[in-house]
Design an enzyme around this catalytic site. Structure first.
Site, PDB file in Angstrom:
ATOM      1  N   ARG A 258      27.632  22.110  43.257  1.00 21.68           N
ATOM      2  CA  ARG A 258      29.079  22.218  43.438  1.00 21.68           C
ATOM      3  C   ARG A 258      29.381  22.830  44.805  1.00 21.68           C
ATOM      4  NH1 ARG A 258      30.034  18.851  40.452  1.00 21.68           N
ATOM      5  NH2 ARG A 258      31.082  18.882  38.450  1.00 21.68           N
TER       6      ARG A 258
ATOM      7  N   HIS B  76      30.841  12.788  47.057  1.00 27.96           N
ATOM      8  CA  HIS B  76      30.565  13.122  45.647  1.00 27.96           C
ATOM      9  C   HIS B  76      30.182  11.855  44.866  1.00 27.96           C
ATOM     10  CE1 HIS B  76      31.451  16.419  42.467  1.00 27.96           C
ATOM     11  NE2 HIS B  76      30.486  15.620  42.043  1.00 27.96           N
TER      12      HIS B  76
ATOM     13  N   GLU C 135      37.838  18.943  47.236  1.00 32.68           N
ATOM     14  CA  GLU C 135      37.596  17.491  47.253  1.00 32.68           C
ATOM     15  C   GLU C 135      38.866  16.748  46.881  1.00 32.68           C
ATOM     16  OE1 GLU C 135      34.178  16.568  44.857  1.00 32.68           O
ATOM     17  OE2 GLU C 135      32.900  17.973  45.941  1.00 32.68           O
TER      18      GLU C 135
HETATM   19  N1  NAP Z   1      26.812  15.843  42.828  1.00 33.41           N
HETATM   20  C1  NAP Z   1      27.169  15.377  41.657  1.00 33.41           C
HETATM   21  O1  NAP Z   1      27.748  14.324  41.499  1.00 33.41           O
HETATM   22  C2  NAP Z   1      26.818  16.175  40.434  1.00 33.41           C
HETATM   23  C3  NAP Z   1      26.389  15.488  39.292  1.00 33.41           C
HETATM   24  C4  NAP Z   1      25.964  16.231  38.211  1.00 33.41           C
HETATM   25  C5  NAP Z   1      26.053  17.608  38.238  1.00 33.41           C
HETATM   26  N2  NAP Z   1      26.533  18.240  39.332  1.00 33.41           N
HETATM   27  C6  NAP Z   1      26.641  19.715  39.351  1.00 33.41           C
HETATM   28  O2  NAP Z   1      25.359  20.258  39.281  1.00 33.41           O
HETATM   29  C7  NAP Z   1      25.348  21.304  38.323  1.00 33.41           C
HETATM   30  C8  NAP Z   1      23.967  21.414  37.720  1.00 33.41           C
HETATM   31  O3  NAP Z   1      23.719  20.230  36.993  1.00 33.41           O
HETATM   32  P1  NAP Z   1      22.474  20.159  36.001  1.00 33.41           P
HETATM   33  O4  NAP Z   1      22.450  18.786  35.454  1.00 33.41           O
HETATM   34  O5  NAP Z   1      21.267  20.719  36.660  1.00 33.41           O
HETATM   35  O6  NAP Z   1      23.003  21.170  34.886  1.00 33.41           O
HETATM   36  P2  NAP Z   1      22.197  22.035  33.851  1.00 33.41           P
HETATM   37  O7  NAP Z   1      20.963  21.322  33.433  1.00 33.41           O
HETATM   38  O8  NAP Z   1      23.209  22.442  32.843  1.00 33.41           O
HETATM   39  O9  NAP Z   1      21.728  23.302  34.688  1.00 33.41           O
HETATM   40  C9  NAP Z   1      22.587  24.267  35.167  1.00 33.41           C
HETATM   41  C10 NAP Z   1      21.693  25.401  35.601  1.00 33.41           C
HETATM   42  O10 NAP Z   1      22.449  26.314  36.374  1.00 33.41           O
HETATM   43  C11 NAP Z   1      21.964  27.592  36.084  1.00 33.41           C
HETATM   44  N3  NAP Z   1      22.918  28.650  36.415  1.00 33.41           N
HETATM   45  C12 NAP Z   1      24.150  28.849  35.890  1.00 33.41           C
HETATM   46  N4  NAP Z   1      24.702  29.940  36.451  1.00 33.41           N
HETATM   47  C13 NAP Z   1      23.799  30.437  37.324  1.00 33.41           C
HETATM   48  C14 NAP Z   1      23.789  31.556  38.185  1.00 33.41           C
HETATM   49  N5  NAP Z   1      24.838  32.381  38.258  1.00 33.41           N
HETATM   50  N6  NAP Z   1      22.704  31.757  38.938  1.00 33.41           N
HETATM   51  C15 NAP Z   1      21.629  30.922  38.856  1.00 33.41           C
HETATM   52  N7  NAP Z   1      21.578  29.848  38.052  1.00 33.41           N
HETATM   53  C16 NAP Z   1      22.652  29.618  37.295  1.00 33.41           C
HETATM   54  C17 NAP Z   1      21.694  27.563  34.599  1.00 33.41           C
HETATM   55  O11 NAP Z   1      20.848  28.621  34.263  1.00 33.41           O
HETATM   56  P3  NAP Z   1      20.305  28.877  32.796  1.00 33.41           P
HETATM   57  O12 NAP Z   1      19.014  28.108  32.789  1.00 33.41           O
HETATM   58  O13 NAP Z   1      20.115  30.340  32.733  1.00 33.41           O
HETATM   59  O14 NAP Z   1      21.314  28.337  31.830  1.00 33.41           O
HETATM   60  C18 NAP Z   1      21.094  26.181  34.428  1.00 33.41           C
HETATM   61  O15 NAP Z   1      19.691  26.199  34.576  1.00 33.41           O
HETATM   62  C19 NAP Z   1      26.422  20.892  37.299  1.00 33.41           C
HETATM   63  O16 NAP Z   1      26.938  22.032  36.629  1.00 33.41           O
HETATM   64  C20 NAP Z   1      27.448  20.212  38.157  1.00 33.41           C
HETATM   65  O17 NAP Z   1      28.399  21.165  38.590  1.00 33.41           O
HETATM   66  C21 NAP Z   1      26.881  17.552  40.445  1.00 33.41           C
END
Ligand code: NAP
Length: 348
Positions: free
Chosen positions: A261, A309, A290
Site C-alpha cells: 500500500r 495499481h 490514487e
Molecule cells: N498492488 C496491488 O494491487 C495489491 C494487491 C493485493 C494486495 N495488496 C496489498 O498488499 C497487502 C498484503 O497483501 P497479502 O496478500 O500479503 O496479505 P496477507 O497475506 O494478509 O499479509 C499481510 C501481512 O501483513 C502483516 N502486517 C500487518 N501489519 C503489520 C505491521 N504493522 N508490521 C509488519 N507486518 C504487518 C501481517 O502480519 P501477521 O502475519 O502478523 O498477520 C501479514 O503477514 C494487502 O493488505 C494489500 O493492502 C496490493
C-alpha cells in the site's frame, strides 16, 4: 448449520458462480447477472462505472443482499452498502471481501463492535502473490540492470561506456512484510540466487528468507541491502513505516519496489531521495493517493517506474478468489475457523 445461502453482489463470471456451487453443494447460491454491472476486464469487481439500476432493480438487489447468510464481495464494493446490510440482516454470518486488503473496506463501513464480532469478514490475502512477486522481480531487476540509463542512452543513440553492472545473485534484498505477497516475493528472488532478508513483526515460516529482522530494525537494516520490496498492508501501524529516517539510511543507489500500500512509504521523502540519487530506482504499483495526481513529481523523475495499481490484475485472480471462497464456505459449514480472517482491530 446445514446449508449456506450465498448471494453474489459483485461482478463474477457465471462459470465461477457454477464452480463455487459445484465445489460446495451445501451452498444455495443466489445471483442475478442482470442486477450487476458488466466487467471491464477479468477480475473487475466493480464493473462498468456507467451502470445504474432502476429503482425497482435496486430494491430487488438489496432484498437479495439482505436475504443471505454470506456474501461473495461487498455489495457494489460500497462501504455504505456493507454497513446497511450488516446492520439490517440479522442472519448474515460472513462477508468475503474480494481485495487482499479487504480490511480497508470493513474499516470504511464504520461498524459497531458487536457487528464486527457477529459477522466474520475474510479477505483475499495471498491471491495476488504470484503476479505481484513477478512485478517485484521485474522492479528489482530493472534497478540492478540500470534500465533508466539504458533507455535514456538508447533514446539518444548513445553507445554507452563499458561498465560493470550489478549481478542479482550477489545482491541482498530486504522484503518488508511477510504475508502472502512477501513470501511469494521472497521465494522468487531466492530462486534467482538473491540473498533475501525479511522484515516482519514476528518470526514466521518464509522459505527462501535467510533471516527475519524485527520491524524496529528497519532503519539500520536498510544500510546493507541493494533493494527493498515493500509488501505491507495499509494500517495505522504501517503508515509511513518506510519513513524519512529509513530512507535517509539506505545504501546509495538502492532500488525500492512497493506492491503493498502507498501509505506505507513517506512519499515526499521518497521523491527527495530519488531526486538526489540516494535511491537509484523505484518501481511503484501503489501510491499515497490514487490515482496519482498529474502534479506529482514522481511522474517526471527518470528513475521511477509508475504502474497504476494494476500489477496484480491477471486472468487467474478470480478463480483463486472463488476457490478460497468455496474452501471457506466448507469450513464455515463444518464449524472450522475461516482462512484469511480480517483483523478487525488493525483492519487488514
Ligand atoms: N498492488 C496491488 O494491487 C495489491 C494487491 C493485493 C494486495 N495488496 C496489498 O498488499 C497487502 C498484503 O497483501 P497479502 O496478500 O500479503 O496479505 P496477507 O497475506 O494478509 O499479509 C499481510 C501481512 O501483513 C502483516 N502486517 C500487518 N501489519 C503489520 C505491521 N504493522 N508490521 C509488519 N507486518 C504487518 C501481517 O502480519 P501477521 O502475519 O502478523 O498477520 C501479514 O503477514 C494487502 O493488505 C494489500 O493492502 C496490493
Amino acid at each position: 448449520m446445514n446449508r449456506l445461502r450465498v448471494f453474489i453482489p459483485t461482478p463474477l463470471p457465471e462459470e465461477l458462480c457454477d464452480f463455487i456451487q459445484r465445489a460446495e453443494p451445501r451452498i444455495d447460491l443466489i445471483r442475478d447477472q442482470t442486477l450487476l454491472p458488466p466487467q471491464r476486464y477479468p477480475g473487475d469487481h466493480l464493473g462498468e462505472e456507467s451502470f445504474a439500476r432502476t429503482t425497482a432493480a435496486q430494491t430487488r438487489f438489496e432484498e437479495l443482499v439482505d436475504s443471505a447468510d454470506a456474501l461473495f464481495g461487498v455489495p457494489d464494493q460500497s462501504a455504505a452498502q456493507l454497513k446497511r446490510t450488516v446492520e439490517g440482516n440479522p442472519r448474515l454470518r460472513w462477508v468475503h471481501t474480494t481485495p487482499a486488503g479487504g480490511g480497508g473496506q470493513v474499516k470504511a463501513a464504520g461498524l459497531a463492535e458487536h457487528h464486527l464480532k457477529r459477522v466474520a469478514f475474510t479477505a483475499s490475502g495471498g491471491v495476488h502473490g504470484q503476479p505481484l512477486a513477478e512485478f517485484a522481480v521485474f522492479g528489482v531487476l530493472a534497478g540492478a540492470k540500470e534500465l533508466p540509463r539504458l533507455l535514456t542512452d538508447q533514446r539518444n543513440h548513445i553507445w554507452g561506456q563499458r561498465r560493470a553492472v550489478p549481478q542479482l545473485s550477489r545482491q541482498t534484498v530486504l522484503v518488508v512484510g511477510l504475508g502472502g505477497i512477501g513470501r511469494a516475493v521472497a521465494g522468487k528472488l531466492s530462486a534467482l540466487g538473491v540473498h533475501v532478508v525479511g522484515a516482519h513483526r514476528r518470526q514466521v515460516e518464509a522459505p527462501g528468507v535467510e533471516r527475519i529482522i524485527a520491524m524496529s530494525e528497519l532503519a539500520s537494516a536498510v544500510r546493507d541491502v541493494d533493494a527493498i520490496v515493500v509488501c505491507l498492508p495499509g494500517t495505522d501501524a504501517t503508515h509511513r513505516i518506510i519513513s524519512r529516517t529509513v530512507l535517509a539510511n539506505v545504501k546509495p543507489g538502492v532500488t525500492i519496489v512497493n506492491v503493498g500500500r502507498g501509505s506505507t512509504i513517506d512519499e515526499r521523502a521518497l521523491v527527495e531521495a530519488l531526486a538526489d540519487g540516494r535511491i537509484g530506482f523505484a518501481a511503484l504499483d501503489v501510491f499515497e493517493s490514487e490515482p496519482l495526481s498529474p502534479d506529482s513529481p514522481l511522474w517526471d523523475l527518470p528513475n521511477v517506474l509508475i504502474s497504476p495499481h494494476t500489477a496484480a490484475i491477471n486472468t487467474g485472480e478470480e478463480r483463486l478468489i472463488a476457490e478460497l471462497f468455496a474452501q471457506n464456505a466448507t469450513r464455515l459449514l463444518d464449524g472450522l475457523p475461516l482462512l484469511n480472517l480480517v483483523n478487525t482491530v488493525e483492519f487488514y
